[in-house]
Design a protein around this motif. Structure first.
Motif, short mmCIF file in Angstrom:
data_model
loop_
_atom_site.label_atom_id
_atom_site.label_comp_id
_atom_site.label_asym_id
_atom_site.label_seq_id
_atom_site.Cartn_x
_atom_site.Cartn_y
_atom_site.Cartn_z
N SER A 231 -0.21 -8.45 7.31
CA SER A 231 -1.07 -7.89 6.62
C SER A 231 -1.93 -6.96 6.61
N GLY B 174 -8.27 5.89 -0.22
CA GLY B 174 -8.47 5.66 -1.68
C GLY B 174 -9.69 3.96 -1.58
N ASN C 195 -11.17 0.79 -2.85
CA ASN C 195 -10.68 -0.70 -3.45
C ASN C 195 -11.22 -0.92 -4.79
N ASP D 165 -7.44 3.22 6.54
CA ASP D 165 -7.33 2.60 5.21
C ASP D 165 -6.30 2.94 4.42
N SER E 14 -0.08 -1.99 2.44
CA SER E 14 0.40 -3.48 2.55
C SER E 14 1.34 -3.11 1.42
N TYR F 196 2.23 -5.75 -0.71
CA TYR F 196 1.95 -6.11 -2.07
C TYR F 196 1.06 -5.22 -3.24
N LYS F 197 1.28 -4.03 -2.09
CA LYS F 197 0.17 -3.78 -3.68
C LYS F 197 1.01 -2.50 -4.29
C1 PLP Z 1 -8.16 -1.28 0.39
C2 PLP Z 1 -8.04 -1.80 0.96
N1 PLP Z 1 -7.48 -2.53 2.40
C3 PLP Z 1 -7.59 -3.54 3.01
C4 PLP Z 1 -7.32 -4.40 2.48
C5 PLP Z 1 -6.64 -6.02 3.01
O1 PLP Z 1 -5.32 -5.86 2.80
P1 PLP Z 1 -4.16 -7.18 3.57
O2 PLP Z 1 -4.19 -7.86 1.98
O3 PLP Z 1 -3.06 -6.54 3.51
O4 PLP Z 1 -4.95 -7.47 4.52
C6 PLP Z 1 -6.76 -4.65 1.12
C7 PLP Z 1 -6.80 -5.69 -0.34
O5 PLP Z 1 -7.20 -6.07 -1.48
C8 PLP Z 1 -8.12 -3.80 0.26
O6 PLP Z 1 -7.90 -3.21 -1.19
#
Ligand code: PLP
Length: 408
Positions: free
Chosen positions: A86, A166, A168, A193, A216, A218-219
């Motif tokens: 992750s 960006g 989230n 990030d 990541s 999975y996004k």
């Molecule tokens: C902007 C952002 N950074 C980091 C993460 C954390 O990612 P991970 O679930 O792979 O640890 C997320 C997860 O939602 C995210 O949206």
């Protein structure tokens, strides 16, 4: 050439269930090609990595293929790709690795716009080292993170600047290259990030200015795995805590334990999926991935404009953030509804939206919204449609009239 949404949606078997997924920011659905790649890898003989026998060589190849794919996605060198479970885990590894070199009086700069995964690992590493944490603030009215403030925040004791490409929560895309320039002028490293930004447009490690960039899978239609990229020479200079017998090579030494080989096959297939989003694109995979994500970006932006216009038309909706450059992601509230209650009501209408703070902890705290449930988030991905946007907007009008019932 217009984005072929029917062809794109046909790649995702889960979409036939009929949910409208506005929760891509929390994780996207999976194309059949990715499912097939993972399944094929699981159905073949695999061994722990070794050149001695074919199943062991296959595992070596799966790791190499995933590195090559992520390198193409981000414009990185395959040897600069560290794979991990992750983004959070990878950022913790980096923070601990850098943190042991920090001394009292050193400084670290984090932002209140970031997901906590690019905040807390740095704050905790700073605390352990006796280093000082300095905070970049966003503009509450717009959600912008002004790059100019970094001239004040960064100094000769700054060791690390962590910033999002960006948000989230509200989609803001800060000027990370300007921030990186300021940080580099002071000799600081920059960790960007890219988890939320990478799925929504072409990314080029060099032009972000990042020393470390995390994403990541999975996004962006892949499995639950992540990658952090850097110049291989940068990785060579760092020494994480590791097991004595595990490889000391770069980038392997940053990857604790045995990786999930089948899921790595899915990472490579997901990059191939992105590279196929614009079927007219030619060239190598890097070029096709850029073209595919540029096509998806234009498509997503048009949908997002429709969504924003519709939200602005509903007097019961309060929207947070209005950054000039943003990912297609918006947080909002509906009068008369708690964010969790609204998400549940939308869920009953088969509209999937996250609620709460989605780990953008500092953002919601600074906005004073955290204690009252955060907000609801709609994020647009390349499989969403104008019809889904209209369904969401119409449901919000209906719910604005109904208001939350007791006990929800
Ligand atoms: C902007 C952002 N950074 C980091 C993460 C954390 O990612 P991970 O679930 O792979 O640890 C997320 C997860 O939602 C995210 O949206």
């Amino acid at each position: 050439m217009p984005f072929d949404i029917a062809r794109t949606r046909a790649a995702y078997p889960a979409l036939t269930e009929g949910f409208a997924h506005f929760d891509g920011a929390g994780g996207t659905q999976t194309p059949q090609s990715v499912i097939d790649a993972v399944s094929a890898a699981m159905g073949t003989a695999l061994g722990n990595r070794t050149p001695a026998f074919a199943p062991g060589r296959r595992s070596l190849e799966l790791v190499d293929a995933a590195r090559a794919a992520v390198a193409d996605l981000l414009g990185a060198a395959p040897r600069g790709v560290v794979l991990g479970p992750s983004a959070t885990a990878l950022t913790y590894t980096l923070a601990r690795t850098l943190g042991v070199t920090w001394r009292p009086g050193d400084e670290v700069v984090v932002s209140r716009l970031d997901h906590d995964a690019n905040v807390r690992p740095w704050v905790q590493a700073a605390l352990a080292a006796g280093a000082t944490v300095r905070w970049a603030e966003f503009d509450p009215a717009t959600g912008e993170l002004p790059a100019g403030q970094y001239a004040e925040l960064v100094g000769e004791r700054t060791r690390l600047v962590a910033v999002t490409a960006g948000s989230n929560a509200v989609g803001t895309m800060p000027d990370v290259s300007a921030i990186a320039k300021t940080a580099h002028a002071a000799g600081a490293l920059v960790c960007v990030d890219g988890v939320h930004s990478v799925p929504h447009g072409p990314t080029d490690l060099a032009s972000t200015g990042a020393d470390f960039l995390v994403t990541s899978a999975y996004k962006w239609s892949g499995p639950h795995l992540a990658a952090m990229v850097a110049d291989p020479a940068r990785w060579e200079s760092l020494h994480p805590a590791k097991l004595v017998p595990s490889s000391d090579a770069v980038p392997d030494r940053f990857e604790a334990g045995t990786p999930s080989f089948p899921l790595l096959a899915g990472v490579a297939a997901a990059v191939d999926h992105l590279a196929g989003l614009d079927p007219s694109a030619t060239g190598d995979r890097r070029e096709r991935v850029r073209a595919g994500l540029a096509a998806a970006q234009a498509y997503e932006e048009a949908l997002f404009d429709r969504l924003l216009a519709g939200l602005a038309d509903n007097p019961a909706v309060t929207v947070y953030g209005s950054a000039a450059r943003r990912c297609p992601t918006v947080s909002f509230r509906l009068a008369g509804w708690s964010p969790a209650g609204l998400a549940a009501a939308l869920g009953e209408a088969r509209l999937c939206l996250s609620s709460g703070d989605y780990y953008a902890y500092e953002y919601f705290r600074a906005m004073g919204l955290r204690e009252t449930g955060g907000a609801v988030r709609a994020s647009v991905y390349h499989y969403n449609t104008a019809d889904e946007v209209d369904r969401l907007l119409s449901e919000l009008h209906t719910l604005a009239r109904r208001r939350e019932t007791m006990g929800r």
